[in-house]
Design a protein around this motif. Sequence first.
Motif, mmCIF file in Angstrom:
data_model
loop_
_atom_site.group_PDB
_atom_site.id
_atom_site.type_symbol
_atom_site.label_atom_id
_atom_site.label_comp_id
_atom_site.label_asym_id
_atom_site.label_seq_id
_atom_site.Cartn_x
_atom_site.Cartn_y
_atom_site.Cartn_z
ATOM 1 N N ILE A 1 0.845 -1.201 0.000
ATOM 2 C CA ILE A 1 0.000 0.000 0.000
ATOM 3 C C ILE A 1 0.878 1.248 0.000
ATOM 4 C CG2 ILE A 1 -1.676 1.327 1.346
ATOM 5 C CD1 ILE A 1 -2.960 -1.294 2.141
ATOM 6 N N GLY A 2 1.950 1.212 0.809
ATOM 7 C CA GLY A 2 2.870 2.344 0.846
ATOM 8 C C GLY A 2 3.452 2.639 -0.527
ATOM 9 N N VAL A 3 3.954 1.583 -1.170
ATOM 10 C CA VAL A 3 4.624 1.752 -2.459
ATOM 11 C C VAL A 3 3.655 2.243 -3.535
ATOM 12 C CG1 VAL A 3 5.566 0.409 -4.375
ATOM 13 C CG2 VAL A 3 6.552 0.199 -2.116
ATOM 14 N N LEU A 4 2.416 1.709 -3.519
ATOM 15 C CA LEU A 4 1.481 2.065 -4.588
ATOM 16 C C LEU A 4 0.820 3.413 -4.362
ATOM 17 C CD1 LEU A 4 -0.275 -1.325 -5.446
ATOM 18 C CD2 LEU A 4 1.517 -0.137 -6.690
ATOM 19 N N ARG A 5 0.574 3.765 -3.095
ATOM 20 C CA ARG A 5 -0.177 5.010 -2.817
ATOM 21 C C ARG A 5 0.703 6.240 -2.734
ATOM 22 N NH1 ARG A 5 -5.511 6.188 0.055
ATOM 23 N NH2 ARG A 5 -5.353 7.656 -1.649
ATOM 24 N N TYR A 6 1.931 6.038 -2.298
ATOM 25 C CA TYR A 6 2.778 7.207 -2.085
ATOM 26 C C TYR A 6 4.008 7.128 -2.975
ATOM 27 C CZ TYR A 6 -0.299 7.459 1.900
ATOM 28 O OH TYR A 6 -1.417 7.494 2.678
ATOM 29 N N PRO A 7 3.884 7.593 -4.214
ATOM 30 C CA PRO A 7 5.008 7.525 -5.149
ATOM 31 C C PRO A 7 6.203 8.270 -4.562
ATOM 32 C CG PRO A 7 3.019 8.249 -6.264
ATOM 33 C CD PRO A 7 2.715 8.260 -4.814
ATOM 34 N N SER A 8 7.370 7.670 -4.742
ATOM 35 C CA SER A 8 8.569 8.318 -4.219
ATOM 36 C C SER A 8 9.726 7.877 -5.091
ATOM 37 C CB SER A 8 8.783 7.927 -2.760
ATOM 38 O OG SER A 8 10.005 7.261 -2.600
ATOM 39 N N ARG A 9 10.813 8.642 -5.021
ATOM 40 C CA ARG A 9 11.935 8.247 -5.873
ATOM 41 C C ARG A 9 12.666 7.037 -5.295
ATOM 42 N NH1 ARG A 9 16.346 11.157 -3.526
ATOM 43 N NH2 ARG A 9 15.504 12.448 -1.865
ATOM 44 N N HIS A 10 12.291 6.632 -4.049
ATOM 45 C CA HIS A 10 12.925 5.445 -3.471
ATOM 46 C C HIS A 10 12.161 4.166 -3.785
ATOM 47 C CE1 HIS A 10 15.507 8.177 -1.435
ATOM 48 N NE2 HIS A 10 14.521 8.730 -0.762
ATOM 49 N N ARG A 11 11.128 4.302 -4.631
ATOM 50 C CA ARG A 11 10.248 3.171 -4.889
ATOM 51 C C ARG A 11 11.022 1.915 -5.324
ATOM 52 N NH1 ARG A 11 5.230 4.011 -8.883
ATOM 53 N NH2 ARG A 11 3.817 4.130 -7.114
ATOM 54 N N GLY A 12 11.933 2.099 -6.265
ATOM 55 C CA GLY A 12 12.701 0.958 -6.763
ATOM 56 C C GLY A 12 13.463 0.274 -5.648
ATOM 57 N N LEU A 13 14.057 1.071 -4.783
ATOM 58 C CA LEU A 13 14.837 0.535 -3.673
ATOM 59 C C LEU A 13 13.956 -0.267 -2.711
ATOM 60 C CD1 LEU A 13 17.843 1.038 -3.394
ATOM 61 C CD2 LEU A 13 17.334 2.678 -1.568
ATOM 62 N N ILE A 14 12.741 0.275 -2.449
ATOM 63 C CA ILE A 14 11.816 -0.417 -1.547
ATOM 64 C C ILE A 14 11.395 -1.755 -2.150
ATOM 65 C CG2 ILE A 14 9.548 -0.288 -0.451
ATOM 66 C CD1 ILE A 14 9.886 2.767 -0.400
ATOM 67 N N LEU A 15 11.104 -1.745 -3.447
ATOM 68 C CA LEU A 15 10.738 -2.995 -4.130
ATOM 69 C C LEU A 15 11.854 -4.020 -4.004
ATOM 70 C CD1 LEU A 15 9.045 -1.925 -7.476
ATOM 71 C CD2 LEU A 15 8.023 -3.107 -5.545
ATOM 72 N N ILE A 16 13.091 -3.569 -4.252
ATOM 73 C CA ILE A 16 14.227 -4.490 -4.178
ATOM 74 C C ILE A 16 14.341 -5.070 -2.772
ATOM 75 C CG2 ILE A 16 16.751 -4.617 -4.232
ATOM 76 C CD1 ILE A 16 16.662 -2.628 -6.572
ATOM 77 N N ALA A 17 14.184 -4.215 -1.749
ATOM 78 C CA ALA A 17 14.311 -4.687 -0.369
ATOM 79 C C ALA A 17 13.265 -5.763 -0.067
ATOM 80 C CB ALA A 17 14.165 -3.518 0.599
ATOM 81 N N PHE A 18 12.009 -5.521 -0.469
ATOM 82 C CA PHE A 18 10.957 -6.488 -0.152
ATOM 83 C C PHE A 18 11.090 -7.785 -0.938
ATOM 84 C CE2 PHE A 18 8.562 -3.118 1.966
ATOM 85 C CZ PHE A 18 7.967 -3.835 2.986
ATOM 86 N N LEU A 19 11.604 -7.676 -2.168
ATOM 87 C CA LEU A 19 11.651 -8.878 -3.003
ATOM 88 C C LEU A 19 12.982 -9.627 -2.894
ATOM 89 C CD1 LEU A 19 9.739 -7.601 -6.150
ATOM 90 C CD2 LEU A 19 8.896 -8.993 -4.267
ATOM 91 N N ALA A 20 13.982 -9.001 -2.264
ATOM 92 C CA ALA A 20 15.306 -9.626 -2.172
ATOM 93 C C ALA A 20 15.278 -11.063 -1.634
ATOM 94 C CB ALA A 20 16.235 -8.761 -1.326
ATOM 95 N N PRO A 21 14.470 -11.353 -0.586
ATOM 96 C CA PRO A 21 14.508 -12.720 -0.046
ATOM 97 C C PRO A 21 14.146 -13.795 -1.064
ATOM 98 C CG PRO A 21 13.383 -11.267 1.474
ATOM 99 C CD PRO A 21 13.599 -10.478 0.213
ATOM 100 N N LEU A 22 13.381 -13.415 -2.112
ATOM 101 C CA LEU A 22 13.019 -14.405 -3.129
ATOM 102 C C LEU A 22 14.257 -14.992 -3.790
ATOM 103 C CD1 LEU A 22 10.095 -12.786 -5.131
ATOM 104 C CD2 LEU A 22 9.991 -14.620 -3.470
ATOM 105 N N PHE A 23 15.322 -14.179 -3.807
ATOM 106 C CA PHE A 23 16.489 -14.583 -4.571
ATOM 107 C C PHE A 23 17.607 -15.097 -3.681
ATOM 108 C CE2 PHE A 23 14.227 -11.132 -6.789
ATOM 109 C CZ PHE A 23 13.682 -11.931 -7.786
ATOM 110 N N VAL A 24 17.269 -15.399 -2.430
ATOM 111 C CA VAL A 24 18.237 -16.035 -1.537
ATOM 112 C C VAL A 24 17.682 -17.416 -1.195
ATOM 113 C CG1 VAL A 24 19.454 -15.864 0.643
ATOM 114 C CG2 VAL A 24 18.849 -13.789 -0.593
#
Lengths: 286, 273
Positions: B92-115
Amino acid sequence: MKRFPPLLLLAGPGILFILVTLILPLAAIFMFSFWRTESYELYADWNLDNYRTLMREPAYLVFLLRSGLGALATSLICLIYAWPVAYFIARHGGRYRLLLVLLLAAPFFTGVILRIAALQGILGPGGLINMALGILGFQPIAALMYTQTAATIGHVYLFIPFMVTAIYLSLVNFNFDLLETAKVNGAGPLRAFIEVTWPLNWIGTAIGIVLVFIPCLASAVTPRFLGGPRATSFGMSLGQQFGETGTWALGSAMGVVLFLASLAVLALMGLTVNLKRSGFTGMGTR
Amino acid sequence: MTSVGDRAEAWRRRAMSLLLWLLYIFLYAPILYVIYASFSVDIVWPFPPSFTTDAYAELFDNALYADALANSLLIGLGSGAVSTLLATAGVIGVLRYPSRHRGLILIAFLAPLFVAELLIGISSLAFNARLLGLPGNLFSAIAANAVEGTAFAFLIILAQLVRYDWQMDDAAMVFGAAPVRCFWEVTLPTIWPSLLGAFLISFILAFNNLEISFYNLGAIPTLPSVAWGSLRFGLGPELFALAALTNGLVFVLFAVMYVLMRTGIVRFGYRGG
């Protein structure tokens, strides 16, 4: 009082959680990989011996190559099989789409070990397949019993739902009307697929490949029970360092190698993704 | 020309559905085998068939399995709840509140998929045991499992919510609803199927996880670790019986879901005709 930015409030806890439970532990094994273990204890004298051991002993390279090739084969098989399946569910699943996808996930309710044991029961000597062949008067298929092939079948079995789901999630957001446009403009089905469907769903596909490749590379349980005596994988050996042999420092170094290998695959797939050409519009444009 | 194209299209469609059914058969054959073997006298050589329900009686008699089941359920529910909560807020945070850190937040949340799970397991074991001095316990197992669960939940919820129309929320806010009330009365009723899906997936992952839980729990038994332990002396038929019961429950749930979808009582987010 300064107002707390809502984005930080919403996404902050999750990011903090992942930092503490994923990034810090990974940093810890990176540190331990330069330490030394002696009778099950870690000592902080910084050295490169663990990495030297990994490079000097050919066994570790063999394990890594074996796991890598196995993961490659599994990813390719999953990729080729998953595409038509995901396409069918996304395009023709209608109101049952979610159910059809969940049916792919339902085997996860049964633990990995039980499913692997059952696969062993089906593939192994005296198992369902070879038993039936015996009754019909054929020779049993030796390739299915405790071989690399059997391990690969096990991996495909375990990981193909990830590939189908990744491609499906991409196709669900794909505008199939584009295919009509391609048809109107004279493209045959194959050409429309190669030039429209495939590139526009490449991100989902690439995620699927990574989601299959990485766990497969680290796999320890499957090769142990399906692969037979000559299938020792990198993951099996890594697990042993933290279990039976208690050489934590060497195990940490192996963990770092495994992490870097996964990262390399991820980077390689990342390079193939071109956001501008993949129809990425910046997520939920408001 | 069109009819040839249509026939080819129909043929492709049949071929694809055949592949789907073959995949189901492949995926469910071992599950059916587990159910079959749970009723067999000898699970190592279960052919030709001879049936008994001994395994079920044994399952309910043995305290180890009750213990393991309770621990697995705790890990599953705990990890599922943590994962769904963190992921929902994040999406909800990522979709509702656009920010220039969006990409970084996505990477942080999805990182565990790749470990890999094995790596999550051993690294959190090493971190907890050697740096924090904590022995293995249920909380560390829940946390370590929730790492992966959060990433999966995030992906599932994100995929669904990308198409969510936030103007409904804006409308509610214009009429004076506080953000929390807006979430409960506008957002949640629409998005609950994807939250449920995310919870279920993270629950199953943690419930059945071997490699993360095994390294984080030490001697505390879970169902997968009991299975792992008993493989050395041959798998206990009780575990097959338990898996058969679990699957029975899952099949009932799916049947209910099918009926609900068939009759259109609950649409699970499907909006087409």
